[in-house]
Design a protein around this motif. Structure first.
Motif, mmCIF file in Angstrom:
data_model
loop_
_atom_site.group_PDB
_atom_site.id
_atom_site.type_symbol
_atom_site.label_atom_id
_atom_site.label_comp_id
_atom_site.label_asym_id
_atom_site.label_seq_id
_atom_site.Cartn_x
_atom_site.Cartn_y
_atom_site.Cartn_z
ATOM 1 N N ALA A 29 0.813 -1.226 0.000
ATOM 2 C CA ALA A 29 0.000 0.000 0.000
ATOM 3 C C ALA A 29 0.841 1.269 0.000
ATOM 4 C CB ALA A 29 -0.972 0.001 1.175
ATOM 5 N N GLY A 30 2.027 1.195 -0.627
ATOM 6 C CA GLY A 30 2.872 2.377 -0.758
ATOM 7 C C GLY A 30 3.866 2.591 0.359
ATOM 8 N N HIS A 31 3.899 1.704 1.355
ATOM 9 C CA HIS A 31 4.824 1.862 2.472
ATOM 10 C C HIS A 31 6.168 1.189 2.230
ATOM 11 C CE1 HIS A 31 0.993 2.778 4.524
ATOM 12 N NE2 HIS A 31 1.753 3.743 4.998
ATOM 13 N N ILE A 32 6.267 0.412 1.150
ATOM 14 C CA ILE A 32 7.517 -0.270 0.792
ATOM 15 C C ILE A 32 7.736 -0.101 -0.702
ATOM 16 C CG2 ILE A 32 8.659 -2.515 0.593
ATOM 17 C CD1 ILE A 32 7.181 -3.432 3.033
ATOM 18 N N ARG A 33 8.988 0.065 -1.098
ATOM 19 C CA ARG A 33 9.363 0.058 -2.518
ATOM 20 C C ARG A 33 10.335 -1.093 -2.701
ATOM 21 N NH1 ARG A 33 7.552 4.726 -5.473
ATOM 22 N NH2 ARG A 33 8.691 3.801 -7.166
ATOM 23 N N ARG A 34 10.087 -1.950 -3.695
ATOM 24 C CA ARG A 34 10.918 -3.121 -3.941
ATOM 25 C C ARG A 34 11.660 -2.982 -5.262
ATOM 26 N NH1 ARG A 34 7.041 -6.816 -1.417
ATOM 27 N NH2 ARG A 34 8.104 -7.294 0.517
ATOM 28 N N CYS A 35 12.860 -3.531 -5.275
ATOM 29 C CA CYS A 35 13.655 -3.590 -6.495
ATOM 30 C C CYS A 35 13.411 -4.955 -7.123
ATOM 31 C CB CYS A 35 15.132 -3.407 -6.144
ATOM 32 S SG CYS A 35 16.183 -3.523 -7.592
ATOM 33 N N PRO A 36 12.795 -5.030 -8.302
ATOM 34 C CA PRO A 36 12.492 -6.321 -8.914
ATOM 35 C C PRO A 36 13.712 -7.211 -9.164
ATOM 36 C CG PRO A 36 11.283 -4.587 -10.014
ATOM 37 C CD PRO A 36 12.245 -3.926 -9.065
ATOM 38 N N PRO A 37 14.833 -6.704 -9.687
ATOM 39 C CA PRO A 37 15.973 -7.586 -9.923
ATOM 40 C C PRO A 37 16.586 -8.135 -8.631
ATOM 41 C CG PRO A 37 16.231 -5.581 -11.194
ATOM 42 C CD PRO A 37 15.072 -5.386 -10.269
ATOM 43 N N ALA A 38 16.608 -7.348 -7.588
ATOM 44 C CA ALA A 38 17.194 -7.778 -6.312
ATOM 45 C C ALA A 38 16.067 -7.902 -5.288
ATOM 46 C CB ALA A 38 18.230 -6.770 -5.849
ATOM 47 N N ALA A 39 15.350 -9.014 -5.329
ATOM 48 C CA ALA A 39 14.154 -9.202 -4.501
ATOM 49 C C ALA A 39 14.348 -8.876 -3.021
ATOM 50 C CB ALA A 39 13.628 -10.611 -4.679
ATOM 51 N N PRO A 40 15.479 -9.225 -2.394
ATOM 52 C CA PRO A 40 15.601 -8.898 -0.975
ATOM 53 C C PRO A 40 15.822 -7.409 -0.695
ATOM 54 C CG PRO A 40 17.418 -10.323 -1.689
ATOM 55 C CD PRO A 40 16.552 -10.064 -2.862
ATOM 56 N N SER A 41 16.086 -6.633 -1.726
ATOM 57 C CA SER A 41 16.336 -5.211 -1.534
ATOM 58 C C SER A 41 15.012 -4.455 -1.444
ATOM 59 C CB SER A 41 17.164 -4.668 -2.692
ATOM 60 O OG SER A 41 17.369 -3.294 -2.534
ATOM 61 N N THR A 42 14.698 -3.926 -0.262
ATOM 62 C CA THR A 42 13.481 -3.143 -0.075
ATOM 63 C C THR A 42 13.824 -1.846 0.650
ATOM 64 O OG1 THR A 42 12.973 -4.199 2.017
ATOM 65 C CG2 THR A 42 11.976 -5.171 0.073
ATOM 66 N N THR A 43 12.995 -0.852 0.432
ATOM 67 C CA THR A 43 13.123 0.428 1.122
ATOM 68 C C THR A 43 11.800 0.680 1.812
ATOM 69 O OG1 THR A 43 14.602 1.232 -0.594
ATOM 70 C CG2 THR A 43 13.634 2.870 0.856
ATOM 71 N N ARG A 44 11.831 0.958 3.085
ATOM 72 C CA ARG A 44 10.617 1.204 3.844
ATOM 73 C C ARG A 44 10.462 2.696 4.126
ATOM 74 N NH1 ARG A 44 8.618 -3.600 5.576
ATOM 75 N NH2 ARG A 44 10.088 -5.319 5.602
ATOM 76 N N ALA A 45 9.229 3.145 4.085
ATOM 77 C CA ALA A 45 8.952 4.542 4.382
ATOM 78 C C ALA A 45 9.221 4.824 5.853
ATOM 79 C CB ALA A 45 7.495 4.875 4.074
ATOM 80 N N PRO A 46 9.812 5.953 6.163
ATOM 81 C CA PRO A 46 10.029 6.285 7.567
ATOM 82 C C PRO A 46 8.691 6.582 8.246
ATOM 83 C CG PRO A 46 10.679 8.108 6.176
ATOM 84 C CD PRO A 46 10.302 6.978 5.266
ATOM 85 N N THR A 47 8.504 6.043 9.437
ATOM 86 C CA THR A 47 7.268 6.306 10.166
ATOM 87 C C THR A 47 7.615 6.974 11.481
ATOM 88 O OG1 THR A 47 7.363 4.085 11.062
ATOM 89 C CG2 THR A 47 5.981 4.406 9.145
#
Length: 49
Positions: A29-47
């Motif tokens: 729901a927009g709180h995480i952005r994922r890199c398709p080539p590197a599946a374990p690589s995620t960026t989480r929105a600061p809360t």
């Protein structure tokens, strides 16, 4: 409303993966952005606490 503005700004500034430079995909729901080539690589929105 403040949370929505902060999330929108974060989305705008984190469109690309910091590891490989590929475009990221929005997830959770927009709180995480994922890199398709590197599946374990995620960026989480600061809360705020």
């Amino acid at each position: 409303m403040v949370h929505a503005v902060a999330l929108e700004n974060w989305q705008r500034l984190h469109r690309f993966c910091s590891r490989c430079g590929e475009r990221t995909v929005i997830a959770a729901a927009g709180h995480i952005r994922r890199c398709p080539p590197a599946a374990p690589s995620t960026t989480r929105a600061p809360t705020p606490p």
